[in-house]
Design an enzyme around this catalytic site. Structure first.
Site, PDB file in Angstrom:
ATOM      1  CB  VAL A  16      -0.682  -0.073   1.423  1.00 31.73           C
ATOM      2  CG1 VAL A  16      -1.649   1.245   1.240  1.00 31.73           C
ATOM      3  CG2 VAL A  16      -1.961  -1.056   0.943  1.00 31.73           C
ATOM      4  NE  ARG A  47       8.890  -4.119   9.722  1.00 38.16           N
ATOM      5  CZ  ARG A  47       8.346  -5.295   9.669  1.00 38.16           C
ATOM      6  NH1 ARG A  47       8.144  -5.888  11.030  1.00 38.16           N
ATOM      7  NH2 ARG A  47       7.694  -5.950   8.757  1.00 38.16           N
ATOM      8  NE  ARG A  48      12.375  -6.359   4.664  1.00 36.80           N
ATOM      9  CZ  ARG A  48      10.921  -6.615   4.956  1.00 36.80           C
ATOM     10  NH1 ARG A  48      10.650  -6.782   6.338  1.00 36.80           N
ATOM     11  NH2 ARG A  48      10.071  -6.612   3.980  1.00 36.80           N
ATOM     12  CE  LYS A 106      -7.545  -5.429   8.679  1.00 37.37           C
ATOM     13  NZ  LYS A 106      -6.590  -4.780   7.651  1.00 37.37           N
ATOM     14  N   GLY A 135     -11.255  -0.758   1.708  1.00 32.34           N
ATOM     15  CA  GLY A 135     -10.422  -0.562   0.889  1.00 32.34           C
ATOM     16  C   GLY A 135     -10.848   0.771  -0.062  1.00 32.34           C
ATOM     17  N   GLY A 188      -2.895 -15.095  -4.627  1.00 35.91           N
ATOM     18  CA  GLY A 188      -2.494 -13.933  -3.842  1.00 35.91           C
ATOM     19  C   GLY A 188      -3.672 -13.248  -2.965  1.00 35.91           C
ATOM     20  CG  ASP A 202      -9.513  -8.166   7.829  1.00 38.78           C
ATOM     21  OD1 ASP A 202      -8.732  -7.334   7.790  1.00 38.78           O
ATOM     22  OD2 ASP A 202     -10.454  -7.971   7.067  1.00 38.78           O
ATOM     23  CE  LYS A 206     -10.876  -4.780   6.809  1.00 37.71           C
ATOM     24  NZ  LYS A 206     -10.892  -5.621   5.509  1.00 37.71           N
ATOM     25  N   GLY A 305      -6.027  -4.597  -1.535  1.00 36.89           N
ATOM     26  CA  GLY A 305      -5.225  -4.717  -2.589  1.00 36.89           C
ATOM     27  C   GLY A 305      -4.470  -3.271  -2.506  1.00 36.89           C
TER      28      GLY A 305
END
Length: 432
Positions: A16, A47-48, A106, A135, A188, A202, A206, A305
Site C-alpha cells: 500500500v 524497517r528494511r 483497522k 479498501g 494472492g 479482520d 472492521k 489490494g
C-alpha cells in the site's frame, strides 16, 4: 494556490505504502490543483532500508520513524505499517508535533480508537481512516458525514475479500474449503497464514469500527462476537441452495429495536439469493446500510489490494490537506450515545441446523420437543434417509427468529439425545 508545499511523512512502504508514494509522485499536479497547494513527500520510514522501492528517492528513506514524525515541519503523517505498536505511539507523537494523521490501521482503531481520537482532539488535528475498513469503497466518510443527520439501524456487509473469494468458489464450483483456500493463496488473495481472514479477526476489527461510527458509541474489538468460516462445507452450500440461499461471512452491526443497546458480530450466514449481498462475487466487498430516513443503501467495490487501498488513503490525504489550508478539522469521535454492547446471546436470529439422527419412528417428535422446551419455534423440517443403510438419517431444521442463547441451548440439548448421532452443522440465517 499556495506555493509552500504541504509535507507528508509516510510510515511504511509495502504494497500500500509504495502505491501511495507512486500516486503522489505521478499525480502531483492533479493533487496540488485539487488541494490548493503542492504536496511533498518529505520522508518514508521503513524497517528494511536495503529493499528496492521503485519511485521513492533513496534520500527520503529512513529507519527512524519517531524522528520523522517529530520533525515539526510535517503536515500529515500517513500510517500504513499496521499493528498496535509502534503505530499507536507514532500516531500520538505525530499529533503532539502538529501533524494530522491518515491511517489504514483497522486493528489499532478497533482496539484503541478512543485514545487516538482523544490525542487528535487534544492537539487540534485530524484523524482520517477510510482505508481501514473497505479498501477503495467510500464508506467511512458517508457514515460520518453524509448520513450524520440520519439514524442508522443496521450495517451488514462482506468486508473481507479473501473469505468472500473462498466462499464464492465453494458455491459456484462445488469445491471444498481446503481446495478453495489453495486457489485463493495461489492467486494472492490469501496470506501464507490466512488465520486473520478465515477466522474472522479482520472482519471483526472492521465491524467494531463500523458499529462505533454508525451508532455513535464506543465499540471495541473485544465487544464483537466472532466465528470463522473454516467449518463451512460443501454440504452446507447444498442445503443453502435448497433454501434458495448462499453463504457469506458477514459483519453485522445492529441497533436494538428499543434503541437501548447495540450488537456487533461476525460469522458465516445463509442469506437469500434475492438479497443484494448474495450476488457479491470473487474478492469484492459490499456493505448494506439501513437508515431511518435514507432507507437501504449499498456500497460495493474492491475491498483490498495496493491500488484500491491507496486510493482511499489518497482521498483522505486530500481532505486532510484541504482542512489544513483552511485551518479547520474534520469530524472527530462521535460517541455521545454511550450505548452498551449486548452479548451475542441476546441477538435475535434464525438457525439452520443439520442433524445426523437414528432412522426410526419418534425421532422427529423428540427433536421437536427439545425446541419447544427452549422456546424456539420451528419453521421447516426436512428429513432424508441415507442410502448406505447404516440406520441413520439427515434431519435439517430451520427455526423462526429467537434469541441466540435459546438457540444455542437448544443445540446443546439436542447433542444429549440418544437418537441424535451428531450435529453436522449449525448456521444462522440472515437478510430476510
Amino acid at each position: 494556490m499556495r506555493s509552500r508545499p504541504l509535507k507528508v511523512a509516510l510510515l511504511g512502504c509495502g504494497v500500500v505504502g509504495s502505491e501511495v508514494a507512486r500516486i503522489m509522485t505521478t499525480h502531483a499536479d492533479d493533487l496540488a490543483a485539487r488541494i490548493g497547494a503542492p504536496v511533498e513527500l518529505a520522508g518514508v520510514a521503513v524497517r528494511r532500508p536495503d529493499k528496492v522501492r521503485g519511485g521513492v528517492p533513496a534520500e527520503l528513506i529512513t529507519t527512524d520513524a519517531t524522528a520523522l514524525v517529530k520533525r515539526g515541519d510535517i503536515d500529515v503523517v500517513v500510517e500504513v505499517i499496521g499493528g498496535i505498536e509502534p503505530a499507536r505511539s507514532l500516531i500520538t507523537t505525530a499529533f503532539e508535533h502538529g501533524a494530522s494523521v491518515v491511517s489504514a490501521n483497522k486493528a489499532l482503531l478497533a482496539q484503541d480508537g478512543a485514545t487516538l481520537y482523544a490525542a487528535a482532539d487534544q492537539h487540534g488535528q485530524d484523524l482520517y481512516y477510510e482505508a481501514a475498513v473497505a479498501g477503495a469503497i467510500p464508506l467511512i466518510r458517508p457514515l460520518r458525514e453524509s448520513l450524520a443527520g440520519d439514524k442508522i439501524n443496521r450495517v451488514m456487509g462482506i468486508v473481507n475479500g479473501t473469505t468472500n473469494f473462498i466462499l464464492d468458489k465453494m458455491d459456484t464450483s462445488g469445491a471444498g474449503y481446503s481446495e478453495a483456500l489453495d486457489e485463493a493463496t495461489a492467486l494472492g488473495y490469501a496470506e501464507a497464514d490466512p488465520t486473520a481472514d478465515v477466522e474472522g479477526f479482520d472482519a471483526a476489527a472492521k465491524a467494531a469500527i463500523l458499529a462505533g461510527i454508525a451508532f455513535h458509541t464506543r465499540v471495541r474489538l473485544d465487544d464483537v462476537y466472532r466465528e470463522g468460516m473454516t467449518e463451512v462445507t460443501a454440504a452446507d452450500f447444498a442445503s443453502a441452495k435448497q433454501m434458495g440461499c448462499t453463504i457469506k461471512l458477514l459483519a453485522i452491526c445492529e441497533r436494538a429495536a428499543d434503541g437501548g443497546s447495540v450488537t456487533a458480530r461476525v460469522h458465516p450466514a445463509m442469506i437469500p439469493l434475492s438479497h443484494p449481498l448474495a450476488s457479491v462475487r470473487e474478492a469484492y466487498n459490499a456493505v448494506f446500510v439501513e437508515a431511518e430516513a435514507a432507507g437501504r443503501l449499498m456500497f460495493y467495490g474492491p475491498g483490498a489490494g495496493g491500488s484500491p487501498t491507496a486510493s482511499a488513503v489518497l482521498g483522505d490525504l486530500v481532505a486532510v490537506c484541504r482542512n489544513r489550508l483552511n485551518e479547520a478539522t474534520g469530524p472527530g469521535e462521535s460517541a455521545y450515545t454511550r450505548l452498551p454492547v449486548s452479548p451475542m446471546g441476546e441477538v435475535v436470529t434464525r438457525y439452520h441446523i443439520s442433524l445426523d439422527v437414528a432412522d426410526k419412528p419418534g425421532v422427529l417428535a423428540q427433536v421437536a420437543t427439545v425446541f419447544a422446551e427452549h422456546g424456539v419455534s420451528i419453521d421447516t423440517v426436512r428429513q432424508q434417509g441415507r442410502q448406505d443403510g447404516d440406520g441413520e438419517a439427515s434431519l435439517v431444521v430451520v427455526t423462526h427468529r429467537a434469541p441466540d442463547a435459546a438457540l444455542s441451548g437448544t443445540v446443546e440439548a439436542l447433542r444429549k439425545l440418544d437418537t441424535v448421532r451428531g450435529v453436522a452443522s449449525i448456521m444462522r440465517v440472515e437478510g430476510e
